[in-house]
Design an enzyme around this catalytic site. Structure first.
Site, short mmCIF file in Angstrom:
data_model
loop_
_atom_site.label_atom_id
_atom_site.label_comp_id
_atom_site.label_asym_id
_atom_site.label_seq_id
_atom_site.Cartn_x
_atom_site.Cartn_y
_atom_site.Cartn_z
N SER A 311 0.64 -1.26 0.12
CA SER A 311 0.06 0.08 -0.03
C SER A 311 0.66 1.48 -0.02
O SER A 311 0.16 2.22 -0.13
CB SER A 311 -0.89 0.01 1.07
OG SER A 311 -1.79 -1.14 1.13
N HIS A 354 -15.44 -0.14 3.41
CA HIS A 354 -15.43 0.79 3.86
C HIS A 354 -16.44 1.94 3.79
O HIS A 354 -16.55 3.03 4.13
CB HIS A 354 -14.00 1.87 3.42
CG HIS A 354 -12.62 1.15 3.73
ND1 HIS A 354 -12.13 0.05 3.07
CD2 HIS A 354 -12.13 1.41 5.09
CE1 HIS A 354 -10.95 -0.09 3.83
NE2 HIS A 354 -10.83 0.65 5.08
N CYS A 367 -7.85 2.30 1.55
CA CYS A 367 -9.01 1.34 1.00
C CYS A 367 -8.54 0.78 -0.34
O CYS A 367 -8.28 1.49 -1.26
CB CYS A 367 -10.20 2.26 0.89
SG CYS A 367 -11.61 1.25 0.08
#
Lengths: 610, 374
Positions: A311, A354, A367
């Site tokens: 990420s 989310h 996310c």
């Protein structure tokens, strides 16, 4: 007696004697006149020996002038090859060398005129015992040499590197002006190798007259060695110690960069080795252990290994998305935890989803579904372009050995490497930093530094105060884009929902991004994974967020979650680096921030996020 | 009448050869002094003083030899020869050795190498036999000479073992016999026999040699084969001589000897040390001195009043010449390394005194060439 015969014989004898004298005179002429100068040289080479006097290497300091590597004397015990009646048994006890090994050493050495080195690397305490009994062993001599003193043992071993004897090609190098002999220790790794010519100095010469047994009779000429120049590294020892302590035995790497000039402030690769083990010729046992160790202590993970970034790559997606207009005020994604594409399903790390996610919340909470869509809209070409703008897929150019370039995949890359065309699903997983995409920890740090400096990239250096501080690259990306992304990264730490909120401290405004890179496909419960298949933990950060002075990447191999495993190390490093500076600035001001910080520490929760 | 004769006898004293002898001995002492210089400040070994003492002893021996009419030697030649052989045999039993060779005889107050003196006795005895018949040698004469004078001492000397002295004895024997003259027909037969026998004999001898002796021959053939052993000696000798160049490094400036690169620097390899310090020019002068010495010896032989004198003089001259040739040939690297000293120059008491006696005999023979009586 036949007088006539005798006189003839005498005449013949005179001719014969004359012939012998002529032959001998010719031979003499041949030796003394035809080959005289050559043999005269040979007689001088017999008696004149040039002994190299090693120059002390330059001292290596950290950026605060704290010595990292110094020099120290050591002793070696040698035997002059004159000594034939040596009490091998007594000598083997004195030096604690195996008798057969010792006897073989002496036997081999007797064919040469140089002293036979019996034992190397002795220090004062060892030598006292030998010195006391030296008179029992005629021909035994003790010589002083200089070696490296690694004050901090194995701290930053991969930065400092180690020394060793040169290999043949280095001796044959035309640039080697005889300064390197087969016994010279030269840098083999780290800055000892990179700045070897600076550190090494110039060896001195002792021109001596020796007798046939190699005994030095007098010194004809002495040229003092010139000590190597000292080196002040850009490394901050406090940050380095903080980092290495925090790894607590885990494998991984950390690179911290000054985003304003490219100085490397800290460079960690663990596990490592003890440079002192190498200096006097590495023990074969230690060497084979280092080489066969499954955790690869000789590998500099900071720049030799590339891993999926996970990420932390979403920062690049964000910059690309905002700059390209994909992420705008009206862009949002509904995350229900799963995205379907054909027969495949692409999940979000939060199983329940989310809900509706926009920027900056997408980055704060990392996310996955949000970035699948950003990736989908950007397309692989633009992702590839932005990744490369931030230095991914190419070496950073820090000249430590064996840097890896990592991989930034694209359509062309895939065709060339895998002979296949690009699929949309691959765009989606590239957008969340998985798949073919791999980066090295130093690239991650450089990427963080470029974000911190609004797209400026400086040549990376391990030396303090780089001479050329013009950026080598200055991206023409709008400052507004960087502002938005940096704010979102600040929220990663500051917002209670942020994935790295656990390291929040009111003292320092830290902006960061966590990453958890999958080692095996498919998301499973991290805690139940075996160590070898456990996810890699990533964290990139810079601080202070407004005027960044340090940008860094933390990588923990099979460390689990970036937020819980990697981020705390970053906090300690940032504190260790910035605190002495803050102390200098606020020397007069009272410190009341520490209470607040303690409160925050207590609030740390075990947030299972990335 | 006797007075007059005696006076005339002294007028015939060969001052020239004595001068040559003393010049060579002087060069020897100076070179020994230089060769044995310590490399660093320390005590200078007293070899040069000892050598000077030996020269003094040699002079006394020379005078002693000069005043006994060599004709008297004819009467004691054979008994002396038998005693000589007995002493050689005794050396084998009671001698003291260096490097596995028994060459030295210790008489308590002095130790010496009997072989050195034996050579003189050998020459005198052989000369007596060769002057005992007229005309050229017959097969019978030759066979007797071989079995009486060549084989017994050769075996005894080789048993010590002393390869160098043994070979020198044989060469000397051949040269003296050739000087005496052999019947032509028989000479041809002998040469043919030698061509067949010598290689066989040689290989048997080679097989019985001690290892160091064999190494010397091997090293001579291939000096690269063992650089630290005997080949090393040859190579260092070559370097020592060559480094002298035209004018030499200068007296006391040589390095090869004092720094111990050259082994046996004051004994067998002293010529190299001299050549290093005095160069081509110096060696040429020394060569001249030796050449003149040999010519004087040959001239003495030609002028001797009787065959006995002629044979002794030619034998002694050849003996010195063989020593010189083998030693200088060895240090120049054109002959195998045989432990043979350079006459008058090398350090060593026994050899020096024997060589003084040799010159004494030559003077003796020359002095009495006119057949005067006293």
């Amino acid at each position: 007696m036949n007088k006539h015969y005798f006189e003839r014989f005498i005449k013949f004898s005179i001719y014969f004697i004359g012939l012998i004298f002529s032959l001998y005179t010719i031979r003499l002429y041949y030796l003394q006149i035809l080959h005289g100068s050559e043999l005269n040289l040979a007689s001088n080479m017999n008696r004149v020996k040039v002994l190299s006097v090693p120059a002390p290497r330059g001292i290596i300091y950290d950026r605060n002038k704290i010595a990292l590597v110094k020099n120290k004397s050591y002793f070696s015990v040698s035997l002059l090859p004159v000594s034939t009646n040596i009490d091998i048994k007594g000598l083997s006890e004195l030096l604690s060398i195996d008798q057969t090994v010792l006897a073989a050493k002496i036997k081999n050495g007797l064919n040469f005129l140089n002293p036979i080195i019996l034992k190397d690397g002795l220090f004062f305490e060892d030598i006292a015992k030998i010195e006391a009994k030296r008179s029992d062993f005629p021909g035994l001599i003790i010589e002083t040499n200089i070696t490296r003193d690694y004050i901090h043992d194995n701290l930053m071993a991969h930065v400092i590197g180690y020394l060793g004897k040169p290999i043949q090609s280095q001796l044959d190098d035309p640039l080697n002006d005889n300064n390197i002999t087969k016994d010279t220790l030269i840098g083999k790794w780290g800055v000892e190798r990179l700045y070897n010519s600076t550190l090494m100095g110039t060896a001195g010469k002792r021109i001596v007259e020796v007798d046939a047994f190699g005994k030095v009779l007098r010194v004809l000429k002495f040229e003092l060695p010139i000590k190597g120049r000292d080196l002040i590294l850009s490394i901050d020892i406090n940050a380095q110690i903080a980092a290495e302590n925090d790894f607590k035995g885990r494998s991984g790497a950390l690179v911290a960069i000054n985003p304003n000039n490219g100085e490397i402030l800290s460079l960690v690769s663990l596990p490592s080795f003890r440079p002192a083990d190498f200096t006097l010729g590495i023990n074969p046992k230690i060497w084979s252990k280092l080489n066969s160790d499954k955790s690869f202590p000789l590998l500099n993970r900071a720049l030799q290994s590339a891993f999926p970034p996970g990420s932390i790559f979403k920062t690049i997606d964000s910059i690309a998305g905002i700059e390209e207009g994909v992420i705008n005020s009206s862009f949002s994604v509904f995350c229900n935890g799963e995205r379907h594409l054909g027969n495949h399903s692409y999940g979000c790390w939060r199983k329940g989803g989310h809900g509706t996610v926009a920027f900056p919340r997408g980055l704060e909470e990392s996310c996955d579904l949000f970035y699948y869509e950003v990736g989908n809209r950007l397309g692989i070409d633009r992702i590839e372009k932005y990744a490369k703008l931030f230095g991914l897929g190419e070496k950073t150019g820090l000249q430590l050995s064996g840097e890896s370039a990592g991989i930034v995949p694209g359509k062309q890359w895939k065709r060339k490497a895998l002979h296949d065309s690009w699929y949309l699903g691959e765009t989606l997983i590239t957008a969340i930093g998985q798949g073919y995409l791999t980066i090295t920890p130093i690239q991650a740090a450089n990427m963080a530094a470029m974000i911190a400096s609004n797209g400026k990239s400086y040549p990376l250096t391990l030396l303090k105060g780089p001479e050329n501080i013009k950026p080598k690259r200055d991206l023409s990306i709008h400052a507004e884009t960087f502002r938005k992304v940096k704010e979102a990264m600040l929220e990663v730490v500051h917002s209670p929902r942020g994935t790295a909120h656990s390291i929040y401290t009111p003292d320092i405004a830290i902006a960061g991004k966590t990453g958890t890179a999958q080692v095996v496909k498919g998301r499973t419960d991290t805690n139940k994974q075996a160590r070898e298949t456990k996810d890699h933990a990533w964290f990139i950060a810079f601080a202070p967020a407004e005027t960044p002075e340090i940008a860094l990447s933390v990588f923990i191999e099979h460390g689990g979650h970036g937020g819980s495993a990697a981020a705390p190390i970053a906090l300690d490093v940032i504190k260790a680096y910035l605190k002495p500076k803050a102390d200098e600035k606020q020397e007069a001001a009272p410190k009341n921030a520490s209470d607040l910080k303690d409160q925050q520490d207590n609030k740390e929760d075990e947030d299972d996020s990335d | 009448m006797i007075q007059t004769n005696k006076k005339r006898l002294y007028e015939q004293f060969d001052w020239f050869i004595l001068l040559l002898l003393l010049l060579l001995c002087g060069i020897g002492i100076l070179t020994i002094y230089s060769a044995t210089r310590p490399a660093i400040e320390s005590v200078h070994p007293n070899f040069y003083i000892k050598q000077a003492v030996w020269v003094g002893c040699g002079l006394i021996a020379l005078i002693f030899v000069v005043f006994i009419d060599y004709s008297f030697l004819r009467t004691i030649a054979y008994p002396s020869y038998i005693i000589g052989l007995a002493i050689l045999l005794f050396v084998l039993v009671a001698g003291q050795g260096k490097m596995g060779a028994r060459r030295w005889l210790n008489l308590g107050f002095i130790s010496f190498q009997p072989t050195e003196f034996f050579r003189l006795i050998f020459i005198v005895a052989l000369a007596k036999y060769l002057s005992s018949f007229k005309g050229l040698m017959t097969m019978r004469n030759f066979a007797f000479a071989v079995f009486a004078f060549a084989i017994p001492p050769f075996i005894l000397i080789m048993k010590q073992p002393d390869l160098g002295s043994g070979l020198i004895l044989i060469i000397l024997f051949v040269m003296i016999v050739l000087a005496r003259g052999i019947e032509k027909k028989f000479l041809i037969q002998m040469v043919i026999t030698c061509i067949i026998v010598v290689p066989i004999f040689g290989s048997i001898v080679f097989g019985h040699l001690k290892e160091y002796q064999r190494n010397r021959i091997i090293a001579f053939i291939d000096s690269e084969a063992d650089p630290q052993g005997i080949g090393y000696q040859i190579e260092q000798s070559r370097i020592t001589i060559g480094s002298g160049m035209v004018t030499g490094k200068g007296y006391l400036k040589g390095t090869q000897g004092p720094l111990r690169f050259l082994p046996e620097k004051h004994t067998d390899f002293i010529f190299s040390v001299f050549a290093e310090e005095w160069g081509f020019l110096g060696v040429t002068v020394v060569f001249m001195l030796y050449f003149l010495l040999f010519m004087r010896g040959i001239d003495t032989s030609l002028k001797a009043k009787d065959d006995f004198g002629k044979m002794i003089a030619i034998g002694l001259t050849f003996m010195l010449f063989i020593y010189f040739t083998i030693n200088t040939g060895m240090v120049l690297g054109i002959m195998p390394v045989v432990g043979v000293p350079l006459p008058f120059i090398s350090y060593g008491g026994t050899t020096l005194i024997a060589n003084f006696m040799t010159i004494g005999l030559l003077i003796n023979i020359r002095m009495r060439r006119l057949g005067l009586l006293y």
